[in-house]
Design a protein around this motif. Structure first.
Motif, mmCIF file in Angstrom:
data_model
loop_
_atom_site.group_PDB
_atom_site.id
_atom_site.type_symbol
_atom_site.label_atom_id
_atom_site.label_comp_id
_atom_site.label_asym_id
_atom_site.label_seq_id
_atom_site.Cartn_x
_atom_site.Cartn_y
_atom_site.Cartn_z
ATOM 1 N N VAL A 62 0.828 -1.208 0.000
ATOM 2 C CA VAL A 62 0.000 0.000 0.000
ATOM 3 C C VAL A 62 0.859 1.254 0.000
ATOM 4 N N PRO A 76 0.106 5.055 1.862
ATOM 5 C CA PRO A 76 -0.869 5.641 2.796
ATOM 6 C C PRO A 76 -1.646 6.793 2.171
ATOM 7 N N VAL A 84 1.709 -4.074 3.733
ATOM 8 C CA VAL A 84 0.542 -3.717 4.523
ATOM 9 C C VAL A 84 0.821 -3.819 6.025
ATOM 10 N N SER A 120 1.940 -0.616 7.768
ATOM 11 C CA SER A 120 1.006 0.508 7.640
ATOM 12 C C SER A 120 -0.211 0.310 8.537
ATOM 13 N N SER A 173 -3.165 0.737 7.164
ATOM 14 C CA SER A 173 -4.218 0.566 6.169
ATOM 15 C C SER A 173 -5.266 -0.424 6.663
#
Length: 178
Positions: A69, A71, A89, A92, A94
């Protein structure tokens, strides 16, 4: 491996989903605990903060297959998506991830029966709560290390929020959610 089956112990309740989309620091709301778990709240009022473990019920299908990902929610702080590295991921916050589980630390303002009044809530109304843990001294970390891009994001967010406060918009934090 056996299938894992978790049941909610409660749900997030507030009427601020739209406001939540615009705020960095979260909103006030409550955690409504189901009647069969009310006894589990005994003694929680002594803590200033609690940790919520939640199931991100709005994350569906393909979004659970995401492993890398950027952000994107930070675009509103003047951070170009091109300035951010693509990260795994697990590096993060997310919501798009194989197991859409959230951990959120909130201020506990009060307990009214089965309702926990909280501040700093970053979960949508209706989000199932899987567990609650107290935030105590044993969990506090004094010094942390973060990647360069995280420091840069923090600097830009603080800069942007400072400008908005000077313009009298302290209560209207910019939209951070896609």
């Amino acid at each position: 491996m056996e299938e894992i089956c978790l049941k909610p112990i409660g749900f997030v309740r507030h009427e601020k989903d739209e406001e939540l989309r615009r705020r960095w620091e979260g909103v006030e709301g409550e955690i409504e605990i189901l009647p069969e778990y009310e006894e589990g709240l005994k003694g929680i009022e002594g803590f200033s903060h609690i940790i919520l473990i939640a199931y991100l019920h709005l994350v569906e299908g393909e979004k659970r297959r995401v492993l890398k990902v950027k952000p994107r929610r930070l675009r509103n702080f003047g951070i170009s998506i091109d300035d951010l590295p693509e990260v795994g991921v697990f590096s993060s916050d997310s919501p798009h991830r194989p197991n859409p589980i959230a951990i959120s630390i909130v201020k506990l303002k009060g307990v009214q029966g089965r309702a926990l009044e909280v501040e700093g809530l970053d979960l949508y109304s209706g989000t199932p709560i899987l567990d609650i843990k107290p935030y105590g001294y044993e969990r506090r970390i004094e010094e942390i290390r973060v990647p360069w891009w995280s420091d840069e994001v923090k600097r830009r967010v603080e800069e942007k929020m400072g400008r908005e406060k000077k313009r009298g918009k302290a209560d209207e934090s910019p939209d951070l959610h896609p």
